[in-house]
Design a protein around this motif. Structure first.
Motif, PDB file in Angstrom:
ATOM      1  N   VAL A 133     -34.523 -42.435  22.150  1.00 45.09           N
ATOM      2  CA  VAL A 133     -33.423 -41.522  22.447  1.00 45.09           C
ATOM      3  C   VAL A 133     -33.137 -41.517  23.945  1.00 45.09           C
ATOM      4  CG1 VAL A 133     -32.627 -39.134  22.320  1.00 45.09           C
ATOM      5  CG2 VAL A 133     -34.030 -40.101  20.465  1.00 45.09           C
ATOM      6  N   LEU A 134     -31.851 -41.551  24.292  1.00 42.76           N
ATOM      7  CA  LEU A 134     -31.425 -41.469  25.688  1.00 42.76           C
ATOM      8  C   LEU A 134     -30.949 -40.053  25.959  1.00 42.76           C
ATOM      9  CD1 LEU A 134     -29.349 -44.790  25.916  1.00 42.76           C
ATOM     10  CD2 LEU A 134     -31.796 -44.456  26.289  1.00 42.76           C
ATOM     11  N   ARG A 135     -31.532 -39.418  26.992  1.00 44.06           N
ATOM     12  CA  ARG A 135     -31.191 -38.019  27.312  1.00 44.06           C
ATOM     13  C   ARG A 135     -30.677 -37.925  28.738  1.00 44.06           C
ATOM     14  NH1 ARG A 135     -35.810 -37.820  24.137  1.00 44.06           N
ATOM     15  NH2 ARG A 135     -35.588 -36.582  22.223  1.00 44.06           N
ATOM     16  N   PHE A 136     -29.506 -37.296  28.854  1.00 50.10           N
ATOM     17  CA  PHE A 136     -28.888 -37.066  30.151  1.00 50.10           C
ATOM     18  C   PHE A 136     -28.433 -35.617  30.231  1.00 50.10           C
ATOM     19  CE2 PHE A 136     -28.204 -41.398  28.746  1.00 50.10           C
ATOM     20  CZ  PHE A 136     -28.641 -42.142  29.829  1.00 50.10           C
ATOM     21  N   ASP A 137     -28.078 -35.179  31.434  1.00 53.31           N
ATOM     22  CA  ASP A 137     -27.527 -33.829  31.578  1.00 53.31           C
ATOM     23  C   ASP A 137     -26.242 -33.731  30.764  1.00 53.31           C
ATOM     24  OD1 ASP A 137     -29.567 -33.137  33.251  1.00 53.31           O
ATOM     25  OD2 ASP A 137     -28.399 -33.249  35.112  1.00 53.31           O
ATOM     26  N   GLY A 138     -26.258 -32.931  29.704  1.00 54.45           N
ATOM     27  CA  GLY A 138     -25.073 -32.721  28.891  1.00 54.45           C
ATOM     28  C   GLY A 138     -24.826 -33.768  27.826  1.00 54.45           C
ATOM     29  N   LEU A 139     -25.724 -34.746  27.675  1.00 53.42           N
ATOM     30  CA  LEU A 139     -25.478 -35.806  26.691  1.00 53.42           C
ATOM     31  C   LEU A 139     -26.792 -36.356  26.143  1.00 53.42           C
ATOM     32  CD1 LEU A 139     -23.225 -37.655  25.412  1.00 53.42           C
ATOM     33  CD2 LEU A 139     -23.793 -39.310  27.212  1.00 53.42           C
ATOM     34  N   THR A 140     -26.852 -36.470  24.805  1.00 54.17           N
ATOM     35  CA  THR A 140     -27.993 -37.094  24.140  1.00 54.17           C
ATOM     36  C   THR A 140     -27.475 -38.184  23.216  1.00 54.17           C
ATOM     37  OG1 THR A 140     -29.252 -35.019  24.178  1.00 54.17           O
ATOM     38  CG2 THR A 140     -29.985 -36.719  22.636  1.00 54.17           C
ATOM     39  N   VAL A 141     -28.060 -39.365  23.319  1.00 56.89           N
ATOM     40  CA  VAL A 141     -27.658 -40.512  22.495  1.00 56.89           C
ATOM     41  C   VAL A 141     -28.880 -40.978  21.715  1.00 56.89           C
ATOM     42  CG1 VAL A 141     -26.657 -42.827  22.476  1.00 56.89           C
ATOM     43  CG2 VAL A 141     -25.956 -41.177  24.238  1.00 56.89           C
ATOM     44  N   ASP A 142     -28.822 -40.848  20.400  1.00 54.12           N
ATOM     45  CA  ASP A 142     -29.940 -41.244  19.545  1.00 54.12           C
ATOM     46  C   ASP A 142     -29.552 -42.510  18.782  1.00 54.12           C
ATOM     47  OD1 ASP A 142     -31.918 -41.595  17.652  1.00 54.12           O
ATOM     48  OD2 ASP A 142     -32.133 -39.465  17.219  1.00 54.12           O
ATOM     49  N   PRO A 143     -30.061 -43.679  19.194  1.00 54.08           N
ATOM     50  CA  PRO A 143     -29.653 -44.931  18.546  1.00 54.08           C
ATOM     51  C   PRO A 143     -30.203 -45.092  17.135  1.00 54.08           C
ATOM     52  CG  PRO A 143     -31.338 -45.340  20.183  1.00 54.08           C
ATOM     53  CD  PRO A 143     -30.956 -43.902  20.336  1.00 54.08           C
ATOM     54  N   GLU A 144     -31.319 -44.416  16.817  1.00 55.03           N
ATOM     55  CA  GLU A 144     -31.877 -44.585  15.476  1.00 55.03           C
ATOM     56  C   GLU A 144     -31.020 -43.889  14.429  1.00 55.03           C
ATOM     57  OE1 GLU A 144     -36.133 -44.222  13.138  1.00 55.03           O
ATOM     58  OE2 GLU A 144     -36.026 -44.019  15.302  1.00 55.03           O
ATOM     59  N   THR A 145     -30.559 -42.672  14.731  1.00 55.51           N
ATOM     60  CA  THR A 145     -29.684 -41.957  13.795  1.00 55.51           C
ATOM     61  C   THR A 145     -28.213 -42.166  14.136  1.00 55.51           C
ATOM     62  OG1 THR A 145     -29.737 -39.936  15.151  1.00 55.51           O
ATOM     63  CG2 THR A 145     -31.437 -40.183  13.445  1.00 55.51           C
TER      64      THR A 145
END
Length: 234
Positions: A133-145
């Protein structure tokens, strides 16, 4: 590996027959539909891996069919349009298409685009699992789901290609990508078409994320070169 299934939707039998011939020669199983309602039935019944969808259809037009598909599925969709106008492409990408081909088109080019998109879809599970999972301020990107969260409480619906575009940039924050570089990473090396398709997808991606091009939080423009992800790691 099981044979991948492609749904070809066009009201012209000759076009369906020609596209079927090229796709079957490449090893795909092809399902056909001649109008909008039949296309939606085929999506539910046959569960295709990709849809080739004409814009001008009886019953429901291609944009209406695409919106219905996107309500329940993120399967890749390539739009066929007889009108070489940017507005058609924008509408298609806004409602969630992954690529477009303008009529008259080369059936060989279309088959190559189908293969490139499905190859990317096939390979991403292993890569996504490794990256996490990639986590940033205000944004989360989960490539598995394949889910995207903005400000921790708003789930963003992206087409398969728009998600891959975001993920390609977000996995290396700060890196400057040329349009050609993004085409190679996201569309595949055998993409045929105008590099400006990247600009169209960046606009739809920013719109979905609520990102202002004038004061971006996530996707920045590098003038005359391309784009880079500017989100700050959480």
């Amino acid at each position: 590996m099981s044979t991948q299934r492609v749904l070809v939707v066009d009201d012209e039998p000759k076009i369906r027959m020609t596209v079927r011939g090229y796709l079957e020669a490449d090893g795909f199983h092809v399902v056909e539909a001649a109008d909008g309602p039949s296309a939606l039935q085929a999506v539910t019944r046959d569960r295709p891996d990709l849809v080739v969808l004409d814009v001008m259809l009886p019953g429901l037009d291609g944009f209406q069919v695409l919106r219905r598909i996107r309500e329940a599925s993120q399967i890749p969709v390539i739009m066929l349009t007889a009108r070489d106008e940017e507005v058609d492409r924008l509408i298609g990408f806004t409602t969630g298409s992954d690529d477009y081909v303008t009529k008259p088109f080369s059936p060989r080019e279309l088959a190559l685009r189908v293969r490139a998109i499905l190859r990317r879809t096939d390979s991403r599970s292993e890569v996504d699992h490794e990256d996490g999972v990639l986590r940033f301020d205000g944004l989360t990107v989960d490539p598995e789901t394949r889910t995207v969260l903005v400000d921790a409480d708003r789930t963003v619906e992206l087409s398969a290609l728009d998600f891959d575009l975001l993920f390609a940039m977000a996995r290396t924050p700060g890196r400057v990508f040329t349009r050609r570089g993004l085409l190679a990473q996201v569309w595949g090396d055998d993409f045929f078409g105008d590099e400006r398709v990247v600009d169209v997808h960046i606009r739809t991606l920013r719109r979905a994320l609520g990102d202002d091009a004038g004061a971006p939080r996530f996707v920045g423009t590098v003038r005359t070169i391309g784009y880079r992800f500017i989100g700050r790691p959480a």
